[in-house]
Write a protein that holds these residues in place. Structure first.
Motif, PDB file in Angstrom:
ATOM      1  N   ALA A  25       0.820  -1.213   0.000  1.00 23.60           N
ATOM      2  CA  ALA A  25       0.000   0.000   0.000  1.00 23.60           C
ATOM      3  C   ALA A  25       0.856   1.267   0.000  1.00 23.60           C
ATOM      4  O   ALA A  25       0.479   2.291  -0.576  1.00 23.60           O
ATOM      5  CB  ALA A  25      -0.929  -0.001   1.207  1.00 23.60           C
ATOM      6  N   LEU A  26       2.030   1.169   0.647  1.00 23.11           N
ATOM      7  CA  LEU A  26       2.910   2.349   0.736  1.00 23.11           C
ATOM      8  C   LEU A  26       3.349   2.846  -0.641  1.00 23.11           C
ATOM      9  O   LEU A  26       3.722   3.998  -0.807  1.00 23.11           O
ATOM     10  CB  LEU A  26       4.140   2.020   1.590  1.00 23.11           C
ATOM     11  CG  LEU A  26       3.879   2.028   3.106  1.00 23.11           C
ATOM     12  CD1 LEU A  26       5.053   1.418   3.863  1.00 23.11           C
ATOM     13  CD2 LEU A  26       3.596   3.449   3.585  1.00 23.11           C
ATOM     14  N   LYS A  27       3.295   1.950  -1.643  1.00 20.59           N
ATOM     15  CA  LYS A  27       3.646   2.349  -3.012  1.00 20.59           C
ATOM     16  C   LYS A  27       2.713   3.438  -3.533  1.00 20.59           C
ATOM     17  O   LYS A  27       3.060   4.172  -4.433  1.00 20.59           O
ATOM     18  CB  LYS A  27       3.519   1.149  -3.957  1.00 20.59           C
ATOM     19  CG  LYS A  27       4.629   0.163  -3.867  1.00 20.59           C
ATOM     20  CD  LYS A  27       4.454  -0.815  -5.018  1.00 20.59           C
ATOM     21  CE  LYS A  27       5.457  -1.942  -4.959  1.00 20.59           C
ATOM     22  NZ  LYS A  27       5.170  -2.923  -5.993  1.00 20.59           N
ATOM     23  N   TYR A  28       1.474   3.471  -2.986  1.00 27.96           N
ATOM     24  CA  TYR A  28       0.480   4.395  -3.537  1.00 27.96           C
ATOM     25  C   TYR A  28       0.355   5.676  -2.728  1.00 27.96           C
ATOM     26  O   TYR A  28      -0.298   6.609  -3.153  1.00 27.96           O
ATOM     27  CB  TYR A  28      -0.889   3.705  -3.621  1.00 27.96           C
ATOM     28  CG  TYR A  28      -0.879   2.471  -4.480  1.00 27.96           C
ATOM     29  CD1 TYR A  28      -0.881   1.206  -3.897  1.00 27.96           C
ATOM     30  CD2 TYR A  28      -0.847   2.573  -5.868  1.00 27.96           C
ATOM     31  CE1 TYR A  28      -0.859   0.072  -4.677  1.00 27.96           C
ATOM     32  CE2 TYR A  28      -0.825   1.440  -6.655  1.00 27.96           C
ATOM     33  CZ  TYR A  28      -0.828   0.192  -6.059  1.00 27.96           C
ATOM     34  OH  TYR A  28      -0.810  -0.941  -6.816  1.00 27.96           O
ATOM     35  N   GLY A  29       0.911   5.680  -1.532  1.00 25.84           N
ATOM     36  CA  GLY A  29       0.797   6.896  -0.730  1.00 25.84           C
ATOM     37  C   GLY A  29       1.022   6.628   0.737  1.00 25.84           C
ATOM     38  O   GLY A  29       1.408   5.526   1.137  1.00 25.84           O
ATOM     39  N   ALA A  30       0.727   7.638   1.539  1.00 26.38           N
ATOM     40  CA  ALA A  30       0.886   7.505   2.983  1.00 26.38           C
ATOM     41  C   ALA A  30      -0.318   6.796   3.565  1.00 26.38           C
ATOM     42  O   ALA A  30      -1.400   6.805   2.978  1.00 26.38           O
ATOM     43  CB  ALA A  30       1.029   8.880   3.603  1.00 26.38           C
ATOM     44  N   LEU A  31      -0.130   6.196   4.741  1.00 19.76           N
ATOM     45  CA  LEU A  31      -1.225   5.438   5.349  1.00 19.76           C
ATOM     46  C   LEU A  31      -1.738   6.135   6.596  1.00 19.76           C
ATOM     47  O   LEU A  31      -0.981   6.769   7.313  1.00 19.76           O
ATOM     48  CB  LEU A  31      -0.751   4.035   5.718  1.00 19.76           C
ATOM     49  CG  LEU A  31      -0.118   3.217   4.596  1.00 19.76           C
ATOM     50  CD1 LEU A  31       0.227   1.815   5.081  1.00 19.76           C
ATOM     51  CD2 LEU A  31      -1.027   3.143   3.375  1.00 19.76           C
ATOM     52  N   SER A  32      -3.044   5.992   6.811  1.00 18.77           N
ATOM     53  CA  SER A  32      -3.589   6.525   8.061  1.00 18.77           C
ATOM     54  C   SER A  32      -4.660   5.575   8.601  1.00 18.77           C
ATOM     55  O   SER A  32      -5.023   4.601   7.944  1.00 18.77           O
ATOM     56  CB  SER A  32      -4.194   7.913   7.826  1.00 18.77           C
ATOM     57  OG  SER A  32      -5.487   7.789   7.283  1.00 18.77           O
ATOM     58  N   ASN A  33      -5.180   5.886   9.789  1.00 14.85           N
ATOM     59  CA  ASN A  33      -6.217   5.075  10.442  1.00 14.85           C
ATOM     60  C   ASN A  33      -5.882   3.578  10.443  1.00 14.85           C
ATOM     61  O   ASN A  33      -6.715   2.747  10.123  1.00 14.85           O
ATOM     62  CB  ASN A  33      -7.574   5.272   9.758  1.00 14.85           C
ATOM     63  CG  ASN A  33      -8.064   6.698   9.847  1.00 14.85           C
ATOM     64  OD1 ASN A  33      -7.287   7.620   9.590  1.00 14.85           O
ATOM     65  ND2 ASN A  33      -9.320   6.881  10.220  1.00 14.85           N
ATOM     66  N   MET A  34      -4.641   3.276  10.762  1.00 15.17           N
ATOM     67  CA  MET A  34      -4.234   1.865  10.708  1.00 15.17           C
ATOM     68  C   MET A  34      -4.720   1.112  11.934  1.00 15.17           C
ATOM     69  O   MET A  34      -4.636   1.603  13.050  1.00 15.17           O
ATOM     70  CB  MET A  34      -2.717   1.782  10.583  1.00 15.17           C
ATOM     71  CG  MET A  34      -2.251   2.471   9.321  1.00 15.17           C
ATOM     72  SD  MET A  34      -0.483   2.586   9.224  1.00 15.17           S
ATOM     73  CE  MET A  34      -0.058   0.907   8.890  1.00 15.17           C
ATOM     74  N   LYS A  35      -5.195  -0.111  11.686  1.00 17.91           N
ATOM     75  CA  LYS A  35      -5.736  -0.915  12.784  1.00 17.91           C
ATOM     76  C   LYS A  35      -5.486  -2.379  12.448  1.00 17.91           C
ATOM     77  O   LYS A  35      -5.887  -2.865  11.384  1.00 17.91           O
ATOM     78  CB  LYS A  35      -7.242  -0.634  12.883  1.00 17.91           C
ATOM     79  CG  LYS A  35      -7.954  -1.343  13.995  1.00 17.91           C
ATOM     80  CD  LYS A  35      -9.375  -0.759  14.109  1.00 17.91           C
ATOM     81  CE  LYS A  35     -10.328  -1.696  14.802  1.00 17.91           C
ATOM     82  NZ  LYS A  35     -10.760  -2.842  14.019  1.00 17.91           N
ATOM     83  N   ILE A  36      -4.783  -3.066  13.325  1.00 16.54           N
ATOM     84  CA  ILE A  36      -4.536  -4.494  13.098  1.00 16.54           C
ATOM     85  C   ILE A  36      -4.935  -5.267  14.350  1.00 16.54           C
ATOM     86  O   ILE A  36      -4.476  -4.955  15.450  1.00 16.54           O
ATOM     87  CB  ILE A  36      -3.044  -4.763  12.780  1.00 16.54           C
ATOM     88  CG1 ILE A  36      -2.642  -4.019  11.499  1.00 16.54           C
ATOM     89  CG2 ILE A  36      -2.785  -6.260  12.638  1.00 16.54           C
ATOM     90  CD1 ILE A  36      -1.162  -4.030  11.217  1.00 16.54           C
ATOM     91  N   ASP A  37      -5.839  -6.237  14.186  1.00 15.21           N
ATOM     92  CA  ASP A  37      -6.266  -7.046  15.328  1.00 15.21           C
ATOM     93  C   ASP A  37      -5.940  -8.499  15.089  1.00 15.21           C
ATOM     94  O   ASP A  37      -6.075  -8.996  13.972  1.00 15.21           O
ATOM     95  CB  ASP A  37      -7.786  -6.923  15.527  1.00 15.21           C
ATOM     96  CG  ASP A  37      -8.170  -5.536  16.022  1.00 15.21           C
ATOM     97  OD1 ASP A  37      -7.430  -5.010  16.863  1.00 15.21           O
ATOM     98  OD2 ASP A  37      -9.180  -5.007  15.527  1.00 15.21           O
ATOM     99  N   ASN A  38      -5.546  -9.175  16.152  1.00 11.14           N
ATOM    100  CA  ASN A  38      -5.352 -10.615  16.063  1.00 11.14           C
ATOM    101  C   ASN A  38      -6.700 -11.298  16.307  1.00 11.14           C
ATOM    102  O   ASN A  38      -7.196 -11.352  17.421  1.00 11.14           O
ATOM    103  CB  ASN A  38      -4.328 -11.067  17.098  1.00 11.14           C
ATOM    104  CG  ASN A  38      -4.032 -12.551  16.961  1.00 11.14           C
ATOM    105  OD1 ASN A  38      -4.887 -13.316  16.536  1.00 11.14           O
ATOM    106  ND2 ASN A  38      -2.819 -12.945  17.318  1.00 11.14           N
ATOM    107  N   MET A  39      -7.279 -11.806  15.260  1.00 12.42           N
ATOM    108  CA  MET A  39      -8.626 -12.366  15.378  1.00 12.42           C
ATOM    109  C   MET A  39      -8.646 -13.692  16.131  1.00 12.42           C
ATOM    110  O   MET A  39      -9.629 -14.057  16.730  1.00 12.42           O
ATOM    111  CB  MET A  39      -9.226 -12.572  13.988  1.00 12.42           C
ATOM    112  CG  MET A  39      -9.423 -11.266  13.235  1.00 12.42           C
ATOM    113  SD  MET A  39     -10.409 -11.521  11.772  1.00 12.42           S
ATOM    114  CE  MET A  39      -9.341 -12.605  10.847  1.00 12.42           C
TER     115      MET A  39
END
Lengths: 287, 572
Positions: free
Chosen positions: B298-312
């Motif tokens: 995703a970083l190839k396309y731009g900056a990232l925001s609102n990142m959220k990673i959960d261990n399901m």
């Protein structure tokens, strides 16, 4: 005019006593239980048979021995010029095949009809043969006529269980697959070769209405419609449960008013494969 | 602020705000269910219906014209429609947009005409329109607008306030029109949903700050969002462990090709993919075992925001732990839905062609197996607990390679959505057999005779399903009174085709009383399908009891595996 005898086997449902009345000769079908052989309607009654079936006795069917077939033919040919022999369906038994082979030694005097009938429709074939004799046909002509007419009948049978059918292997894979998870009452159709799955029902009443609809459908689409002349024979058959059969007969009569409806217990070689508690209805186009 | 006219931009804002407000109230609306069953879902169904449209509207961006906004509202809600209230809502929108799509600006007169058309269209979609429902509320709105036009009202704010006031008045009258509502002490849930949409839309019109982000709404395909089956949860095997979400702030163009490439990449590393591109942001959601890969790409396309990673997997453990403490916790088990997702997309592309196929809506391993063994080609997971949408049904239709397809909705709340699918499907002939329960569906397919014509089979099936009576045993989620029967929270209830048959604290007594109310002298067969929360020994004991109580009937016991309903029992 040649004198012609009609021979069928006990699968036709024609009993020994009825055979005298009708002038149709009936070969008793043999059954083996343990090392003993019984003959339908000779030394094995319906009651005895179901008793054994219920006890779980291993019952196997067999075809009439070549000897018994030839003895009957030889005896008849002393009195008659020709024989029309109507065995049970070649799809269900080797009887037809054997009879055809044996007939080769009779110079065309014995005509074996391979019209794949069974039970009440086989009985109708024997009666039709009688009528054709009266119309002046010879044995070979009768054979051709009946064989050309073979698909002009159908039988629908509702079984109480698939157990016996699976055991005997007399069923197409399609039919065996039905009822795998639910307890269903399969409705089978006999037409030509084998018993095949036609439909399935959850209850007896559903099964009955499926069969009645199927016969109505056949009459309308295949046998010339429900006309004033009543151009078909309707017959019903059953295994074991006479009381249920009487009720079934009443329902069929109600669905087909004005038709003269014949009822027989199903012959034992069929019963052996489908078990007790089956109800059937058949129609054959009048010739 | 008050305008005399509304343009496409304002309309789409109002629509999104209406959808959002409905979503916020959905749990509350679920609880307005007359039957206090654990799976009341009018709110969920209406929300999923409107969200399907809202997503299409949002995707158009701010500058879309009236016609495209209308098309998005109409087709989005038609396809997303689920449940009776959802289907009616979609028909209201369809009628409404028919009138306004040719305009650039809407005034009070146009609104009035559009409300009229909406009501007309929705009444037509229902075979037996019932008063005291969402239809009555919609009709109230249309009637009041006509009056306002006649009175010469010109101010839009006055107009909106007046129709909302009247809608609420009609809504409060619904218990007077439908005695079941009065007994249960609730107003009609569908009507309430419609009023919430109006409230949301009005807030947007008034310029109130509203969150219009609809991308995270659960308007995806059918996934049983609620289930009480703790067993079933425990068995869920989570294939991809991390729920990964972020927004890409684009710094270069993200055209269709880039989007497809990116989606293909996400598919190669996980599932449950959502990738929605707007003008300058892309919202991404994926379940994967390696969130790092998704992020790097995703970083190839731009900056990232609102990142959220959960261990399901951990969350799932926790959830199971909580559930084992009590059956109350059963909402929003996202994990289950997510893990089930791949089933929906299972490729069935190259199945051999046949003349006639069957689709059944069903839930529970046992019941699904029964349908499959009877020759049903495709099972749509769902039922009372989760009503599939029209789009879900259309997707299923695509999976079945047959010219004519019989659809067995097996629930009265799914029949309308199925009927709607038949109207949208042009390539194949779809025939809905309006089965209201699982046993009716089983009877329908059992009675199918391949040798007979489609018409004859349809007639037989329609006739036979009327000979099946169904009763279902579940528990009450709140105190209420229905059919003169007082029900306490956590009581067991036996629900028949026409209402509550038995209530009590003992599941066996309730079940036996329910069966007693169903069996008549003509009954031949009692079929018991026991659910995921019943053990086999208890079910067997019930079978024996029924067998001795009804000697003239055969009693058949089958594992159904359905959630929430302990027993589904049919008598025929």
């Amino acid at each position: 005019m040649a004198k012609i005898a009609i021979v069928t086997d006990s699968n036709s449902g024609i009993t020994q006593s009825e055979s005298l009345e009708l002038g149709i000769h009936v070969l008793p079908m043999p059954f083996m239980m343990g090392d003993k052989t019984y003959f339908e309607d000779i030394d094995l009654s319906q009651e005895q048979f179901y008793e054994m079936l219920k006890n779980g006795d291993e019952i196997s069917t067999s075809q009439p021995s070549p000897e018994s077939v030839m003895n009957l033919w030889d005896k008849l040919l002393k009195e008659y010029d020709e024989i029309v022999h109507i065995p049970m369906s070649s799809g269900l038994s080797g009887s037809c095949q054997s009879a055809m082979m044996l007939a080769q030694d009779y110079d065309g005097k014995v005509q074996v009809v391979n019209n794949q009938r069974i039970s009440i429709t086989q009985r109708q074939s024997a009666l039709d043969a009688k009528l054709l004799i009266e119309r002046g046909m010879n044995a070979a002509e009768i054979k051709d006529f009946l064989e050309a007419d073979k698909f002009n009948s159908s039988i629908y049978i509702m079984l109480d269980t698939l157990y016996y059918l699976k055991k005997g292997g007399r069923i197409t894979p399609a039919a065996a697959a039905i009822g795998s998870l639910l307890r269903l009452k399969p409705v089978l159709q006999i037409q030509g070769e084998k018993l095949d799955a036609f439909a399935k029902a959850r209850t007896t009443n559903q099964g009955k209405s499926i069969m009645i609809n199927a016969i109505q459908n056949d009459i309308i689409n295949r046998f010339g419609g429900m006309t004033e002349e009543k151009g078909v024979w309707i017959a019903i058959a059953y295994t074991y449960d006479t009381e249920a059969a009487m009720a079934w007969k009443e329902e069929v009569e109600k669905a087909f008013p004005g038709y003269d409806i014949h009822m027989d217990p199903l012959s034992l070689s069929v019963a052996c494969h489908i078990g007790p508690g089956a109800l059937a209805v058949a129609c054959s186009k009048k010739i | 602020m008050s305008l005399q006219q509304i343009d496409a931009k304002m309309l789409s804002r109002m629509f999104l705000a209406g959808a959002k407000n409905l979503e916020n109230k959905k749990e509350w609306i679920n609880e307005l269910n007359v039957f206090p069953v654990p799976d009341g879902d009018t709110g969920t169904n209406m929300t999923m219906t409107i969200m399907s449209a809202a997503k299409e509207v949002a995707a158009l961006g701010e500058n879309a014209n009236m016609e495209s906004v209308c098309k998005a509202i109409s087709s989005g809600s038609l396809r997303g429609a689920r449940g009776n209230s959802g289907v009616i809502l979609s028909q209201l929108f369809r009628g409404f947009t028919k009138v306004i799509k040719t305009r650039t600006e809407l005034d009070i007169l146009v609104f009035s005409e559009a409300f009229d058309k909406a009501v007309e269209t929705a009444y037509k979609a229902v075979m037996k329109p019932k008063e005291g429902t969402i239809l009555t509320v919609a009709k109230g709105i249309a009637d009041r607008s006509k009056e306002l036009v006649e009175e010469g009202t010109e101010d839009m704010e006055t107009f909106f306030r007046a129709i909302i006031e009247h809608a609420e008045y009609v809504l409060n009258q619904t218990p007077e029109m439908l005695p079941v509502l009065k007994q249960a002490g609730v107003v009609d849930s569908g009507g309430q949903g419609l009023v919430e949409v109006l409230h949301g839309a009005f807030d947007a019109y008034m310029g109130k700050e509203v969150n219009l982000d609809v991308t995270s709404a659960p308007a995806q395909s059918a996934s049983p969002a609620k289930t009480s089956s703790y067993e079933a949860q425990a068995n869920v095997d989570i294939k991809f462990g991390y729920c990964t979400e972020f927004i890409i702030l684009l710094n270069k163009t993200f055209n269709v090709k880039a989007e497809m490439d990116f989606k293909a990449f996400l598919e190669s590393i996980g599932d449950s993919i959502v990738c929605v591109a707007d003008d300058d942001v892309v919202k991404v959601h994926v379940h994967t075992n390696d969130p790092g890969l998704a992020i790097q790409r995703a970083l190839k396309y731009g900056a990232l925001s609102n990142m959220k990673i959960d261990n399901m997997r951990l969350e799932h453990q926790e959830k199971l732990f909580k559930m084992s403490e009590g059956k109350a916790e059963e909402k929003d088990v996202e994990v289950v839905g997510a893990a089930k997702e791949p089933d929906v997309h299972e490729a069935v592309a190259e199945t051999p062609h046949k003349d006639v196929g069957f689709i059944a809506v069903s839930i529970g391993d046992g019941v699904n197996e029964i349908f499959k063994s009877l020759g049903v080609d495709y099972i749509i997971e769902g039922g009372q607990t989760m009503n599939p949408s029209t789009a879900d049904i259309l997707n299923a239709v695509e999976q079945v390679n047959a010219d004519t397809i019989f659809i067995l909705p097996n629930n009265k709340n799914i029949i309308l959505a199925a009927n709607q699918a038949t109207e949208l499907m042009k390539d194949k002939k779809l025939l809905v057999i309006p089965t209201k329960t699982i046993p009716q569906g089983i009877t329908a397919v059992v009675n199918y005779v391949p040798e007979l014509s489609v018409d004859e089979n349809e007639q037989t099936m329609l006739a036979e399903i009327n000979h099946v009576k169904t009763g279902q045993v579940t528990y009450a989620v709140r105190d209420t009174v229905i059919d003169e029967k007082e029900i306490k929270k956590d009581d067991y209830m036996g629900i028949g085709d026409d209402g509550i048959l038995s209530v009590g604290q003992n599941i066996n007594t309730v079940t036996e009383e329910m069966v007693a109310a169903m069996v008549t002298a003509d009954s031949e067969l009692i079929s018991v399908y026991y659910g995921a929360d019943v053990n086999e020994a208890d079910a067997e004991a019930l079978r024996e009891k029924l067998e001795s109580a009804y000697s003239s009937c055969d009693v058949e016991l089958q594992f159904g595996g359905q959630p929430i309903y302990y027993y589904v029992i049919s008598v025929e």
